[in-house]
Design a protein around this motif. Structure first.
Motif, mmCIF file in Angstrom:
data_model
loop_
_atom_site.group_PDB
_atom_site.id
_atom_site.type_symbol
_atom_site.label_atom_id
_atom_site.label_comp_id
_atom_site.label_asym_id
_atom_site.label_seq_id
_atom_site.Cartn_x
_atom_site.Cartn_y
_atom_site.Cartn_z
ATOM 1 N N ALA A 77 0.830 -1.214 0.000
ATOM 2 C CA ALA A 77 0.000 0.000 0.000
ATOM 3 C C ALA A 77 0.859 1.256 0.000
ATOM 4 C CB ALA A 77 -0.928 -0.013 1.215
ATOM 5 N N TRP A 78 1.826 1.327 0.887
ATOM 6 C CA TRP A 78 2.678 2.513 0.946
ATOM 7 C C TRP A 78 3.438 2.725 -0.368
ATOM 8 C CZ3 TRP A 78 2.290 6.354 4.124
ATOM 9 C CH2 TRP A 78 1.783 6.151 5.406
ATOM 10 N N MET A 79 3.907 1.640 -0.946
ATOM 11 C CA MET A 79 4.704 1.748 -2.159
ATOM 12 C C MET A 79 3.859 2.213 -3.350
ATOM 13 S SD MET A 79 6.992 -1.200 -4.015
ATOM 14 C CE MET A 79 5.529 -2.171 -4.392
ATOM 15 N N LEU A 80 2.671 1.658 -3.491
ATOM 16 C CA LEU A 80 1.852 1.953 -4.662
ATOM 17 C C LEU A 80 1.032 3.228 -4.505
ATOM 18 C CD1 LEU A 80 0.579 -1.623 -5.613
ATOM 19 C CD2 LEU A 80 2.417 -0.307 -6.659
ATOM 20 N N LEU A 81 0.489 3.474 -3.313
ATOM 21 C CA LEU A 81 -0.391 4.624 -3.148
ATOM 22 C C LEU A 81 0.375 5.943 -3.246
ATOM 23 C CD1 LEU A 81 -2.859 3.419 -0.367
ATOM 24 C CD2 LEU A 81 -3.209 3.506 -2.840
ATOM 25 N N VAL A 82 1.602 5.961 -2.743
ATOM 26 C CA VAL A 82 2.398 7.189 -2.866
ATOM 27 C C VAL A 82 2.693 7.482 -4.332
ATOM 28 C CG1 VAL A 82 4.630 8.232 -2.349
ATOM 29 C CG2 VAL A 82 3.399 7.016 -0.559
ATOM 30 N N SER A 83 3.068 6.442 -5.080
ATOM 31 C CA SER A 83 3.320 6.629 -6.513
ATOM 32 C C SER A 83 2.037 7.023 -7.232
ATOM 33 C CB SER A 83 3.891 5.336 -7.114
ATOM 34 O OG SER A 83 5.088 4.965 -6.463
ATOM 35 N N ALA A 84 0.927 6.419 -6.822
ATOM 36 C CA ALA A 84 -0.352 6.744 -7.460
ATOM 37 C C ALA A 84 -0.718 8.204 -7.225
ATOM 38 C CB ALA A 84 -1.452 5.832 -6.916
ATOM 39 N N PHE A 85 -0.491 8.708 -6.015
ATOM 40 C CA PHE A 85 -0.824 10.100 -5.728
ATOM 41 C C PHE A 85 0.004 11.052 -6.586
ATOM 42 C CE2 PHE A 85 -0.200 14.060 -3.322
ATOM 43 C CZ PHE A 85 -1.528 14.479 -3.258
ATOM 44 N N GLN A 86 1.266 10.711 -6.818
ATOM 45 C CA GLN A 86 2.106 11.559 -7.671
ATOM 46 C C GLN A 86 1.514 11.664 -9.078
ATOM 47 O OE1 GLN A 86 5.889 9.604 -7.429
ATOM 48 N NE2 GLN A 86 6.524 10.710 -5.588
ATOM 49 N N VAL A 87 1.098 10.522 -9.637
ATOM 50 C CA VAL A 87 0.547 10.525 -10.991
ATOM 51 C C VAL A 87 -0.785 11.259 -11.033
ATOM 52 C CG1 VAL A 87 -0.281 9.054 -12.873
ATOM 53 C CG2 VAL A 87 1.733 8.382 -11.551
ATOM 54 N N VAL A 88 -1.662 10.966 -10.067
ATOM 55 C CA VAL A 88 -2.997 11.567 -10.052
ATOM 56 C C VAL A 88 -2.899 13.072 -9.855
ATOM 57 C CG1 VAL A 88 -5.189 11.672 -8.806
ATOM 58 C CG2 VAL A 88 -4.116 9.464 -9.272
ATOM 59 N N HIS A 89 -2.067 13.505 -8.919
ATOM 60 C CA HIS A 89 -1.938 14.938 -8.653
ATOM 61 C C HIS A 89 -1.347 15.669 -9.860
ATOM 62 C CE1 HIS A 89 -1.834 18.443 -6.037
ATOM 63 N NE2 HIS A 89 -0.602 18.696 -6.452
ATOM 64 N N ALA A 90 -0.442 15.011 -10.585
ATOM 65 C CA ALA A 90 0.131 15.631 -11.780
ATOM 66 C C ALA A 90 -0.947 15.808 -12.849
ATOM 67 C CB ALA A 90 1.278 14.780 -12.310
ATOM 68 N N LYS A 91 -1.809 14.793 -13.026
ATOM 69 C CA LYS A 91 -2.896 14.917 -14.007
ATOM 70 C C LYS A 91 -3.879 16.009 -13.598
ATOM 71 C CE LYS A 91 -3.704 12.496 -17.053
ATOM 72 N NZ LYS A 91 -3.397 12.589 -18.499
ATOM 73 N N TRP A 92 -4.210 16.062 -12.316
ATOM 74 C CA TRP A 92 -5.125 17.091 -11.835
ATOM 75 C C TRP A 92 -4.497 18.482 -12.007
ATOM 76 C CZ3 TRP A 92 -4.515 20.636 -7.816
ATOM 77 C CH2 TRP A 92 -5.672 21.351 -7.457
ATOM 78 N N GLY A 93 -3.203 18.609 -11.727
ATOM 79 C CA GLY A 93 -2.516 19.888 -11.904
ATOM 80 C C GLY A 93 -2.502 20.319 -13.363
ATOM 81 N N GLU A 94 -2.346 19.345 -14.262
ATOM 82 C CA GLU A 94 -2.397 19.662 -15.689
ATOM 83 C C GLU A 94 -3.770 20.192 -16.085
ATOM 84 O OE1 GLU A 94 -1.825 17.387 -20.021
ATOM 85 O OE2 GLU A 94 -1.610 16.299 -18.125
ATOM 86 N N MET A 95 -4.814 19.581 -15.544
ATOM 87 C CA MET A 95 -6.169 20.054 -15.828
ATOM 88 C C MET A 95 -6.367 21.476 -15.316
ATOM 89 S SD MET A 95 -9.810 18.768 -14.263
ATOM 90 C CE MET A 95 -9.424 19.665 -12.741
ATOM 91 N N MET A 96 -5.908 21.763 -14.115
ATOM 92 C CA MET A 96 -6.078 23.092 -13.545
ATOM 93 C C MET A 96 -5.259 24.136 -14.311
ATOM 94 S SD MET A 96 -8.273 22.699 -11.166
ATOM 95 C CE MET A 96 -8.147 24.294 -10.358
ATOM 96 N N GLU A 97 -4.070 23.754 -14.738
ATOM 97 C CA GLU A 97 -3.207 24.706 -15.440
ATOM 98 C C GLU A 97 -3.762 25.036 -16.817
ATOM 99 O OE1 GLU A 97 1.443 25.063 -16.995
ATOM 100 O OE2 GLU A 97 0.766 23.337 -15.818
ATOM 101 N N LYS A 98 -4.232 24.038 -17.544
ATOM 102 C CA LYS A 98 -4.736 24.243 -18.900
ATOM 103 C C LYS A 98 -6.217 24.628 -18.917
ATOM 104 C CE LYS A 98 -1.554 20.988 -21.117
ATOM 105 N NZ LYS A 98 -1.471 19.748 -21.950
ATOM 106 N N GLY A 99 -6.920 24.388 -17.816
ATOM 107 C CA GLY A 99 -8.348 24.635 -17.801
ATOM 108 C C GLY A 99 -9.112 23.671 -18.691
ATOM 109 N N ASP A 100 -8.543 22.486 -18.906
ATOM 110 C CA ASP A 100 -9.138 21.481 -19.790
ATOM 111 C C ASP A 100 -9.879 20.446 -18.946
ATOM 112 O OD1 ASP A 100 -9.846 19.716 -21.744
ATOM 113 O OD2 ASP A 100 -7.805 19.231 -22.384
ATOM 114 N N ARG A 101 -11.201 20.542 -18.881
ATOM 115 C CA ARG A 101 -11.997 19.615 -18.082
ATOM 116 C C ARG A 101 -12.127 18.246 -18.736
ATOM 117 N NH1 ARG A 101 -13.006 21.159 -12.933
ATOM 118 N NH2 ARG A 101 -15.015 20.073 -12.929
ATOM 119 N N ASP A 102 -11.580 18.088 -19.956
ATOM 120 C CA ASP A 102 -11.634 16.782 -20.605
ATOM 121 C C ASP A 102 -10.579 15.822 -20.067
ATOM 122 O OD1 ASP A 102 -13.685 17.710 -22.114
ATOM 123 O OD2 ASP A 102 -12.533 17.979 -23.952
#
Length: 524
Positions: A77-102
């Motif tokens: 859990a610790w190994m995968l969830l931390v890596s998962a949060f990095q990927v998810v937060h990066a995708k969410w940050g990309e959406m916020m930066e570009k304003g692309d809700r798609d």
């Protein structure tokens, strides 16, 4: 022309989140009910408890006993969830930066952000709390069971798998929570992280329950039981969960953006080899391979040699069932290769079909033991199992199964029929499926799917824990120590006063003991 637009939105969600958490806490009655209904194969004695004993069990959990599977679950859990949060937060940050809700597939019709702090779907995140609450309930229930064993002085008990169930529930809640920060096809693998784990744990728990081969040899009133191990936790992670996560990750990448032909060829080649190896292992565990692969093992106990045959005769029904399962797995694999099926759904479907078949098969044995209990053990002169049990036990089992089945059907209704997003479609087509909230102006259909699915899955896991027989000293079997014909004859004999004699105690409880000289351990 004067146009006036008024929007009134309540961003205070604490009350709604607290309500779903408290309702989920009502699931604490399920372990109690399940144990009293499905525990008729155990000694029937009252569980012991003291706060000092429970505290000692909690302390021992960190440095004593066999908890390898639970520890590896936490490590994963610790190994995968931390890596998962990095990927998810990066995708969410990309959406916020570009304003692309798609980029993130939200249900815009019921999107409740935590405005000013975190622009995500709070309802989608909070709906995963039932998984965490139920995981904590399972761990608490298991710790109470271990406390009873500790206070009774039992020596042979292993609650590693039940503890792992509770931890997997908690981490599944966290994995789904991360996924709902920015739902999309490439992120979907994080939503199924611990669904793989829970499904696999159900399978090995059932295998572990069947691995207790009650080969009992009677020698001058002395019974010796032989115990075999099932699946060791390092092998589980090395050969099952590790490859499943690897193939799942690469398969999702290939589904979104096709891999180069050479890499795709080797990917599907190794995936096919792994699937074939899993089917071969399943055939071995089901005793479907030729007998000459498994010669009898000879053990020495009490100065004499006993031949122990590892392979049992396989029924035609078992062979047909395994054949159907093999066809389904091969068909799913072909659909994955053709790009018609997402690999996450293939692996999860493969595990779910396997655990459903094994649970049904195990339940058949459970019903056989139930019939034996009701017809042979429950008697007027048996204080532990009085006659009222003939009504209480079957009624409780029927009610429990109907409730679990009902919750599963309701959850699937919200998930399939009231679908409000589809990550495999283009964003604009998925958005056409968006629907309004259906409860408290906060929860949508997918949120209710989480709530009901958590309850139904918890009910399945609690029954599986009973089938797994974590406490070997608690598990007992009943043996007829007198001839049933003599018992029936005694019932028909009248004494001098003309009344029937009291029937002798035909059955007695004999604990399942392990071999003290040599124990047989099965090699996976």
């Amino acid at each position: 022309i004067e146009i006036s637009i008024s929007i009134n939105t309540d961003y205070e969600y604490v009350t709604k989140v607290l309500v779903v958490t408290l309702v989920s806490c009502l699931g604490v009655i399920l372990p109690v009910f399940c144990r009293h209904i499905f525990n008729y194969l155990n000694a029937g004695e009252e569980r012991k408890f003291s706060f000092a004993g429970w505290r000692r069990v909690v302390i021992n959990w960190f440095y004593s006993g066999n908890k390898g599977l639970a520890y590896l679950t936490g490590f994963l859990a610790w190994m995968l969830l931390v890596s998962a949060f990095q990927v998810v937060h990066a995708k969410w940050g990309e959406m916020m930066e570009k304003g692309d809700r798609d980029i993130c597939y939200y249900n815009e019709g019921c999107y409740r952000p935590y405005l000013g702090y975190y622009d995500v779907s709070v309802n989608g995140i909070a709906s995963n709390l039932p998984f965490m609450v139920h995981g904590a309930i399972v761990i608490l229930s298991v710790s109470l069971s271990e406390t009873s064993c500790y206070l009774k002085g039992h020596k042979r008990y292993d609650y590693s798998i039940p503890y792992s169930f509770g931890m997997a529930f908690i981490f599944e809640g966290f994995g789904s929570l991360l996924y709902h920060i920015c739902p999309s096809q490439i992120i979907f693998q994080f939503d199924t992280l611990f669904m793989f784990v829970i499904s696999q744990y159900v399978i090995i728990a059932l295998v572990d329950g069947h691995a207790i081969r009650r080969r009992v040899y009677q020698d001058s009133q002395k019974l010796v039981g032989l115990q075999r191990k099932s699946v060791r936790s390092p092998k589980l992670f090395l050969f099952f969960l590790g490859p499943a996560y690897g193939f799942n990750f690469l398969g999702n990448l290939h589904y979104i953006s096709p891999l180069p032909p050479a890499i795709a060829f080797f990917f599907f080649l190794f995936l096919g080899i792994w699937v074939f190896a899993i089917l071969a292992w399943a055939a071995y565990k089901a005793n479907l391979l030729p007998k000459y692969y498994f010669p009898p093992a000879t053990i020495r106990t009490d100065g004499r040699e006993v031949e122990y045959q590892k392979t049992e005769t396989s029924s035609k029904f078992k062979m047909i069932s395994f054949g159907i399962y093999t066809v389904l797995v091969v068909g799913g694999f072909i659909m994955v290769v053709m790009g018609k099926l997402v690999i996450s759904l293939f692996i999860l479907g493969e595990l779910i079909v396997a655990l459903l078949v094994m649970t049904a098969a195990s339940f058949v044995f459970l019903l056989k033991d139930l019939w034996f209990t009701l017809t042979k053990v429950v008697r007027p002169n048996n204080k532990k199992y009085p006659m009222r049990y003939r009504f209480i036990i079957p009624t409780g089992i029927v009610l429990y199964l109907l409730c679990g089945l009902g919750l599963a059907v309701i959850s699937l209704f919200f998930f399939v029929i009231l679908e409000n997003t589809n990550k495999s479609l283009p964003a604009w087509e998925s958005r056409a499926l968006n629907k309004d909230c259906i409860m408290a102006n906060f929860w949508d259909a997918h949120d209710l799917w989480h709530f009901f699915a958590s309850h139904s899955l918890m009910m399945i896991v609690l029954v599986v824990i009973q089938m797994q027989k974590a406490c070997r000293d608690c598990y007992v079997r009943y043996k007829e120590v007198q001839n049933p014909d003599n018992f029936e004859a005694a019932e028909n004999v009248k004494d001098k006063k003309g009344s029937y004699k009291q029937a002798p105690e035909v059955l007695r409880v004999i604990p399942l003991k392990t071999v003290q000289h040599e124990s047989i351990k099965e090699e996976e």
